[in-house]
Design a protein around this motif. Structure first.
Motif, PDB file in Angstrom:
ATOM      1  N   LEU A  95       0.814  -1.216   0.000  1.00 32.26           N
ATOM      2  CA  LEU A  95       0.000   0.000   0.000  1.00 32.26           C
ATOM      3  C   LEU A  95       0.848   1.267   0.000  1.00 32.26           C
ATOM      4  CD1 LEU A  95      -2.761   1.316   0.107  1.00 32.26           C
ATOM      5  CD2 LEU A  95      -2.753   1.009   2.596  1.00 32.26           C
ATOM      6  N   TYR A  96       1.871   1.304   0.836  1.00 35.83           N
ATOM      7  CA  TYR A  96       2.564   2.569   1.090  1.00 35.83           C
ATOM      8  C   TYR A  96       3.898   2.727   0.351  1.00 35.83           C
ATOM      9  CZ  TYR A  96      -0.744   2.736   5.014  1.00 35.83           C
ATOM     10  OH  TYR A  96      -1.871   2.725   5.788  1.00 35.83           O
ATOM     11  N   SER A  97       4.516   1.649  -0.097  1.00 38.09           N
ATOM     12  CA  SER A  97       5.855   1.741  -0.685  1.00 38.09           C
ATOM     13  C   SER A  97       5.843   2.464  -2.027  1.00 38.09           C
ATOM     14  CB  SER A  97       6.442   0.342  -0.885  1.00 38.09           C
ATOM     15  OG  SER A  97       6.622  -0.320   0.327  1.00 38.09           O
ATOM     16  N   GLU A  98       6.993   3.001  -2.387  1.00 36.46           N
ATOM     17  CA  GLU A  98       7.164   3.528  -3.731  1.00 36.46           C
ATOM     18  C   GLU A  98       6.972   2.386  -4.731  1.00 36.46           C
ATOM     19  OE1 GLU A  98      10.676   5.512  -6.493  1.00 36.46           O
ATOM     20  OE2 GLU A  98      10.747   5.719  -4.309  1.00 36.46           O
ATOM     21  N   GLY A  99       6.105   2.592  -5.697  1.00 36.19           N
ATOM     22  CA  GLY A  99       5.769   1.513  -6.614  1.00 36.19           C
ATOM     23  C   GLY A  99       4.612   0.672  -6.128  1.00 36.19           C
ATOM     24  N   GLY A 100       4.035   1.034  -4.967  1.00 34.33           N
ATOM     25  CA  GLY A 100       2.905   0.298  -4.423  1.00 34.33           C
ATOM     26  C   GLY A 100       1.578   0.777  -4.980  1.00 34.33           C
TER      27      GLY A 100
END
Length: 387
Positions: free
Chosen positions: A204-209
């Protein structure tokens, strides 16, 4: 081989990643369960929503030198017969397009195949068997000297080239193909009321998520209200609308291509479950959207036969799923300036034969892929490969 980190990430969703089916089957099931009482007129009306394409008798492609050539003249020649069966087994190629266009290209070219699946239907045993090929897997594409990722074949020559590539790579016959692009997938998901997926904090929160991808998906599908693209607030087993689900299915940067495939089929499984749970009125309302998203070279009569004759005659449809490449039969990593999966296809063809046909036979070897492993397991029980 995959590294330990990839294996760990793959393991976290193993329990929920019981691979099932894609929207084409959901559409067919919908026709069967919701339309039999509506009569011939309405059945034909709904089937007319599908875009039917007739593949030419002589398919030409533009090769790497820019020459227009006949596809059959450059395909890998074989000496041994591919396993032949009676009329009960038919294989179909199911394609999910990674298209940046809202509209289908008439030939299917210009978009990458983000999902490449082979569905084998046995009308005698009532089984549906599916094989998914990871999009970053290297294959030999007819007309090109050097191998490339399988998802590029669709962009180079449309579904007929991808179909020929899969046939040559797995040494199987394919009786037809169907494809849908991700703009239409968002519409299909919204038509059934959304899907439920288990979204982790990292996803949900990661870069690329998910939320990272949502802006791109918004630009792709466009035309909706601002609220339609609201970022997802909390992780967990949650409801996702069409654009959100497509954003979730496109996640790859945080882990691997394998996990991307896990997420894609999770969305598709929930899509089918949501469709089946709809009321008859809900099914009738959703079916035109589903069927309008499909482009296929499978004749309307054949689709009607599966919908009205095969599926209703089966009491309990058994669906089995296997993912390629098989663990131990590929290498993956950075080769030159590109990350890719390098499979040993010759080691996996016997598993494909046994899975689809229940037997193996001699086949002509597929040209090797550089950096693929030479020592692959040959004694894995098929049951251990089912997901």
């Amino acid at each position: 081989m995959r590294n330990n980190n990839d294996s760990g990430k793959n393991t976290k969703k193993k329990g929920k990643a019981k691979k099932i089916i894609i929207g084409v089957i959901a559409a067919i099931l919908g026709i069967v369960t919701g339309l039999l009482s509506f009569g011939s007129y309405y059945k034909n009306y709904l089937l007319s929503h599908v875009t039917y394409v007739t593949s030419p008798s002589e398919i030409t492609i533009v090769d790497e030198s820019g020459n227009t050539i006949n596809l059959e003249e450059i395909r890998q020649t074989t000496v041994h017969e591919i396993i032949q069966t009676a009329d009960e087994i038919h294989n179909f190629l199911l394609i999910g397009m990674d298209s940046r266009s809202r509209n289908y290209n008439e030939t299917g070219t210009g978009g990458l195949s983000d999902v490449t699946m082979v569905m084998s239907v046995n009308s005698t045993t009532g089984t549906i068997k599916m094989i998914s090929i990871a999009r970053d897997s290297y294959v030999h594409v007819p007309g090109y000297s050097n191998p490339m990722k399988i998802n590029a074949a669709m962009s180079l020559g449309g579904p007929d080239i991808l179909c020929a590539t899969v046939e040559d790579t797995l040494r199987i016959n394919i009786d037809g193909w169907a494809y849908v692009n991700f703009y239409h997938m968002a519409e299909i998901i919204d038509a059934v009321g959304g899907v439920y997926c288990d979204v982790s904090s990292s996803e949900l929160y990661s870069e690329g998520g998910l939320n990272w991808n949502l802006l791109e998906v918004s630009n792709l599908v466009g035309g909706g209200s601002t609220g339609q693209y609201t970022p997802v607030a909390n992780p967990g087993y949650i409801w996702l609308n069409g654009p959100q689900a497509v954003a979730y299915a496109r996640i790859r940067k945080i882990d691997s291509d394998y996990m991307r495939s896990e997420r894609q089929v999770e969305v598709l499984r929930s899509l089918m479950n949501q469709f089946i749970s709809l009321s008859l009125a809900g099914k009738v309302a959703a079916i035109p959207t589903i069927l309008s998203a499909i482009t296929t070279n499978i004749p309307q009569n054949d689709i009607e036969n599966y919908a009205l004759n095969f599926l209703p005659s089966v009491n309990n449809i058994e669906i089995q799923y296997m993912q390629l490449p098989i663990q131990g039969c590929f290498s993956s990593g950075m080769y030159g300036d590109e990350w890719s999966i390098r499979p040993n296809w010759n080691a996996m063809i016997p598993y494909v034969q046994e899975f689809f046909y229940g037997e193996t036979t001699v086949f002509d070897p597929v040209p090797e892929i550089n950096h693929s492993p030479s020592n692959c397991p040959t004694d894995i029980d098929i049951s251990e490969l089912l997901r």
